[in-house]
Design an enzyme around this catalytic site. Structure first.
Site, PDB file in Angstrom:
ATOM      1  N   HIS A 286      47.702  42.019  42.765  1.00 24.77           N
ATOM      2  CA  HIS A 286      48.587  41.089  43.210  1.00 24.77           C
ATOM      3  C   HIS A 286      49.844  41.917  43.581  1.00 24.77           C
ATOM      4  O   HIS A 286      51.012  41.040  43.399  1.00 24.77           O
ATOM      5  CB  HIS A 286      48.516  40.013  42.220  1.00 24.77           C
ATOM      6  CG  HIS A 286      48.714  38.605  43.069  1.00 24.77           C
ATOM      7  ND1 HIS A 286      47.718  37.780  43.194  1.00 24.77           N
ATOM      8  CD2 HIS A 286      49.946  38.122  43.632  1.00 24.77           C
ATOM      9  CE1 HIS A 286      48.362  36.656  43.839  1.00 24.77           C
ATOM     10  NE2 HIS A 286      49.540  36.964  43.996  1.00 24.77           N
TER      11      HIS A 286
ATOM     12  N   ASP B  27      44.158  46.847  48.039  1.00 21.19           N
ATOM     13  CA  ASP B  27      45.842  46.539  48.511  1.00 21.19           C
ATOM     14  C   ASP B  27      46.633  47.019  47.309  1.00 21.19           C
ATOM     15  O   ASP B  27      46.068  47.401  46.174  1.00 21.19           O
ATOM     16  CB  ASP B  27      46.023  45.123  49.133  1.00 21.19           C
ATOM     17  CG  ASP B  27      46.318  44.164  47.770  1.00 21.19           C
ATOM     18  OD1 ASP B  27      46.146  44.441  46.761  1.00 21.19           O
ATOM     19  OD2 ASP B  27      46.342  42.872  48.056  1.00 21.19           O
ATOM     20  N   GLY B  28      48.019  47.358  47.584  1.00 19.31           N
ATOM     21  CA  GLY B  28      48.876  47.554  46.580  1.00 19.31           C
ATOM     22  C   GLY B  28      49.702  48.895  46.918  1.00 19.31           C
ATOM     23  O   GLY B  28      49.175  49.915  46.721  1.00 19.31           O
ATOM     24  N   GLY B  29      50.809  48.824  47.486  1.00 21.04           N
ATOM     25  CA  GLY B  29      51.506  50.041  47.835  1.00 21.04           C
ATOM     26  C   GLY B  29      51.130  50.966  49.132  1.00 21.04           C
ATOM     27  O   GLY B  29      51.961  51.770  49.181  1.00 21.04           O
TER      28      GLY B  29
ATOM     29  N   ARG C 216      53.823  43.528  51.525  1.00 21.31           N
ATOM     30  CA  ARG C 216      55.694  43.284  51.670  1.00 21.31           C
ATOM     31  C   ARG C 216      55.930  43.776  52.928  1.00 21.31           C
ATOM     32  O   ARG C 216      57.014  43.157  53.732  1.00 21.31           O
ATOM     33  CB  ARG C 216      56.046  44.041  50.422  1.00 21.31           C
ATOM     34  CG  ARG C 216      55.939  43.427  49.331  1.00 21.31           C
ATOM     35  CD  ARG C 216      56.377  44.210  47.926  1.00 21.31           C
ATOM     36  NE  ARG C 216      56.263  43.708  46.785  1.00 21.31           N
ATOM     37  CZ  ARG C 216      55.123  43.817  45.966  1.00 21.31           C
ATOM     38  NH1 ARG C 216      54.225  44.511  46.234  1.00 21.31           N
ATOM     39  NH2 ARG C 216      55.060  43.260  44.509  1.00 21.31           N
TER      40      ARG C 216
ATOM     41  N   ARG D 178      52.279  41.553  40.627  1.00 21.54           N
ATOM     42  CA  ARG D 178      53.154  40.551  40.369  1.00 21.54           C
ATOM     43  C   ARG D 178      52.445  39.556  39.276  1.00 21.54           C
ATOM     44  O   ARG D 178      52.968  38.598  38.760  1.00 21.54           O
ATOM     45  CB  ARG D 178      53.233  39.574  41.544  1.00 21.54           C
ATOM     46  CG  ARG D 178      54.200  40.451  42.688  1.00 21.54           C
ATOM     47  CD  ARG D 178      54.211  39.834  43.976  1.00 21.54           C
ATOM     48  NE  ARG D 178      54.875  38.565  44.234  1.00 21.54           N
ATOM     49  CZ  ARG D 178      56.018  38.500  44.300  1.00 21.54           C
ATOM     50  NH1 ARG D 178      56.822  39.658  44.284  1.00 21.54           N
ATOM     51  NH2 ARG D 178      56.722  37.289  44.481  1.00 21.54           N
TER      52      ARG D 178
ATOM     53  N   LYS E 197      39.443  38.147  45.461  1.00 16.89           N
ATOM     54  CA  LYS E 197      40.718  39.242  45.589  1.00 16.89           C
ATOM     55  C   LYS E 197      41.476  39.130  44.126  1.00 16.89           C
ATOM     56  O   LYS E 197      41.500  38.127  43.577  1.00 16.89           O
ATOM     57  CB  LYS E 197      41.859  38.579  46.690  1.00 16.89           C
ATOM     58  CG  LYS E 197      42.891  39.275  46.859  1.00 16.89           C
ATOM     59  CD  LYS E 197      44.142  38.787  47.833  1.00 16.89           C
ATOM     60  CE  LYS E 197      45.398  39.648  47.767  1.00 16.89           C
ATOM     61  NZ  LYS E 197      46.108  39.374  46.994  1.00 16.89           N
TER      62      LYS E 197
HETATM   63  C1  LIG Z   1      56.121  37.759  48.105  1.00 17.82           C
HETATM   64  C2  LIG Z   1      54.817  37.838  48.002  1.00 17.82           C
HETATM   65  C3  LIG Z   1      53.971  36.754  47.735  1.00 17.82           C
HETATM   66  C4  LIG Z   1      52.513  36.799  47.593  1.00 17.82           C
HETATM   67  N1  LIG Z   1      51.776  35.900  47.821  1.00 17.82           N
HETATM   68  C5  LIG Z   1      50.399  35.790  47.679  1.00 17.82           C
HETATM   69  C6  LIG Z   1      49.511  34.614  47.742  1.00 17.82           C
HETATM   70  O1  LIG Z   1      49.825  33.438  47.938  1.00 17.82           O
HETATM   71  N2  LIG Z   1      48.145  34.845  47.575  1.00 17.82           N
HETATM   72  C7  LIG Z   1      47.632  36.066  47.328  1.00 17.82           C
HETATM   73  O2  LIG Z   1      46.537  36.292  47.236  1.00 17.82           O
HETATM   74  N3  LIG Z   1      48.356  37.311  47.063  1.00 17.82           N
HETATM   75  C8  LIG Z   1      49.858  37.099  47.226  1.00 17.82           C
HETATM   76  N4  LIG Z   1      50.555  38.082  46.993  1.00 17.82           N
HETATM   77  C9  LIG Z   1      49.983  39.331  47.140  1.00 17.82           C
HETATM   78  C10 LIG Z   1      49.783  40.165  48.338  1.00 17.82           C
HETATM   79  O3  LIG Z   1      48.511  39.589  48.944  1.00 17.82           O
HETATM   80  C11 LIG Z   1      49.032  41.838  48.029  1.00 17.82           C
HETATM   81  O4  LIG Z   1      48.100  41.670  46.949  1.00 17.82           O
HETATM   82  C12 LIG Z   1      50.175  42.365  47.492  1.00 17.82           C
HETATM   83  O5  LIG Z   1      51.551  42.239  47.942  1.00 17.82           O
HETATM   84  C13 LIG Z   1      49.755  43.952  48.102  1.00 17.82           C
HETATM   85  O6  LIG Z   1      50.841  44.752  47.841  1.00 17.82           O
HETATM   86  P1  LIG Z   1      51.952  45.419  48.675  1.00 17.82           P
HETATM   87  O7  LIG Z   1      52.696  44.157  48.989  1.00 17.82           O
HETATM   88  O8  LIG Z   1      52.316  46.437  48.007  1.00 17.82           O
HETATM   89  O9  LIG Z   1      51.217  45.873  49.962  1.00 17.82           O
HETATM   90  C14 LIG Z   1      51.864  37.913  47.180  1.00 17.82           C
HETATM   91  C15 LIG Z   1      52.678  39.091  47.205  1.00 17.82           C
HETATM   92  C16 LIG Z   1      54.267  39.123  47.682  1.00 17.82           C
HETATM   93  C17 LIG Z   1      54.995  40.290  47.265  1.00 17.82           C
END
Ligand SMILES: Cc1cc2nc3c(=O)[nH]c(=O)nc-3n(C[C@H](O)[C@H](O)[C@H](O)COP(=O)(O)O)c2cc1C
Length: 339
Positions: free
Chosen positions: A235, A266-268, A290, A238, A211
């Site tokens: 991510h 993923d993403g949005g 989210r 982030r 990922k």
């Molecule tokens: C608050 C938060 C915590 C996250 N923690 C992890 C994590 O522990 N492991 C991981 O692979 N991705 C983590 N992510 C990323 C998400 O798995 C994902 O890639 C991303 O949020 C997708 O975008 P979206 O939130 O816009 O749908 C996190 C994202 C957020 C917003």
């Protein structure tokens, strides 16, 4: 239950979320801990914006068959090709009272009840990985664990824990390699070479998902390491400011490795029509992050199931309007990418 009720329930319980009409990363930009994207927030914002530049081609002249949103992940049947993204730090990031383990149980159960699967997260404290493993055991192994790219000691203690336990698949969010907090952990995160990834794939003994791939070169390396799938992901914006959007890099990655491995993205993604766009541009499935957190904070597993069913019905509506009876009918002919 309707989505507004779930959101109303979550309000006041997720104090770090701005509850914007569109979850697009603008109001929360730079807020980490919190729900924003890193720095200027541009990677999160661009994920959402670029999806709007993919337009859907209306074409209803097709056989009048029932709409079937079902799909598979590694031959396992799912009711829709949508999965729950791993989210760790529910208290820190959402400001929620919900415990990490209650959150995990809500997403694992909520996904299963909707006919699909959840990814779970990881953190500096190994319990952040162990607890989801234990919860997944209660659900016959129907959940995907995600391990951070720790240096070997951190990998080994987690891999030892899953030995003799049942999990559907193991993912690694390799794009967490630069997170400052994790760089200072007892087993600091690190960049992973093809050899290191291949070793992790071998240790996993279940389907292995990389990922955090955003380039064709990265996809080829994951393939060389023997990964069964990749998640095209930044991510949620982030980990690095000024990235391309995931929907922009997806088509070339699909063209290069799409017939050799499963491609998730993923993403949005916020609606069934967004999911449709990803499928049209080459994804085998979509992860949503989210909004699922809000669904779990608002109404626990029922909120999560409700949200996924809402996405499923929006996807089915889009399929009717594009003449697609089944998921494999969805192709790049169904969309136009604006220049
Ligand atoms: C608050 C938060 C915590 C996250 N923690 C992890 C994590 O522990 N492991 C991981 O692979 N991705 C983590 N992510 C990323 C998400 O798995 C994902 O890639 C991303 O949020 C997708 O975008 P979206 O939130 O816009 O749908 C996190 C994202 C957020 C917003």
């Amino acid at each position: 239950m309707n989505w507004n009720e779930v959101i109303e329930n979550a309000k006041g319980k997720a104090v770090k979320c701005r509850f914007c009409p569109e979850c697009n990363g603008i109001a929360c930009k730079g807020q980490i801990p919190g729900l924003g994207g890193k720095g200027s927030g541009s990677s999160f914002i661009r994920n959402v914006e670029k999806l709007k530049e993919v337009r859907i081609n209306l074409d209803v002249l097709a056989e009048n068959r029932p709409i079937d949103t079902s799909s598979t992940l590694f031959s396992y049947p799912v009711s829709l090709p949508v999965f729950i993204a791993p989210i760790a730090g529910i208290k820190n990031n959402y400001g929620a009272e919900l415990s990490e383990s209650d959150y995990t149980e809500a997403v694992v159960k909520g996904a299963i009840d909707a006919g699909t699967l959840a990814f779970c997260g990881d953190g500096v404290n190994p319990n952040m990985f162990f607890e989801p493993v234990d919860i997944i055991q209660k659900y016959d192994g129907l959940g995907i664990c995600t391990i951070k790219p720790w240096s070997q000691g951190g990998i080994d203690e987690r891999i030892n824990y899953i030995k003799d336990k049942k999990i559907f698949a193991l993912a690694s969010d390799v794009d967490a390699a630069g997170l400052p907090l994790l760089r200072n952990a007892p087993f600091p995160v690190e960049n992973k070479s093809v050899e290191a990834l291949a070793k992790l794939k071998k240790q996993a003994q279940v389907p292995f998902i990389v990922k955090g791939v955003m380039t064709v070169e990265g996809a080829l390396k994951a393939l060389e390491a023997g990964a069964d799938a990749i998640v095209v992901s930044n991510h949620g914006g982030r980990v690095l400011d000024d990235c391309l959007a995931t929907i922009e890099v997806l088509p070339n990655i699909k063209k290069t490795v799409g017939d050799k491995m499963t491609i998730l993205v993923d993403g949005g993604f916020r609606s069934g029509k967004d999911v449709f766009k990803a499928l049209a541009l080459g994804a085998d499935g979509v992860l949503i992050g989210r909004p699922i957190g809000l669904a779990a904070i608002g109404n626990h597993a029922e909120g999560v199931t409700f949200y996924l069913k809402k996405i499923q019905s929006e996807l089915a509506e889009t399929m009717i309007m594009t003449g697609c009876n089944k998921i494999s009918d969805i192709s790049e002919k169904c969309v136009t990418v604006l220049k």
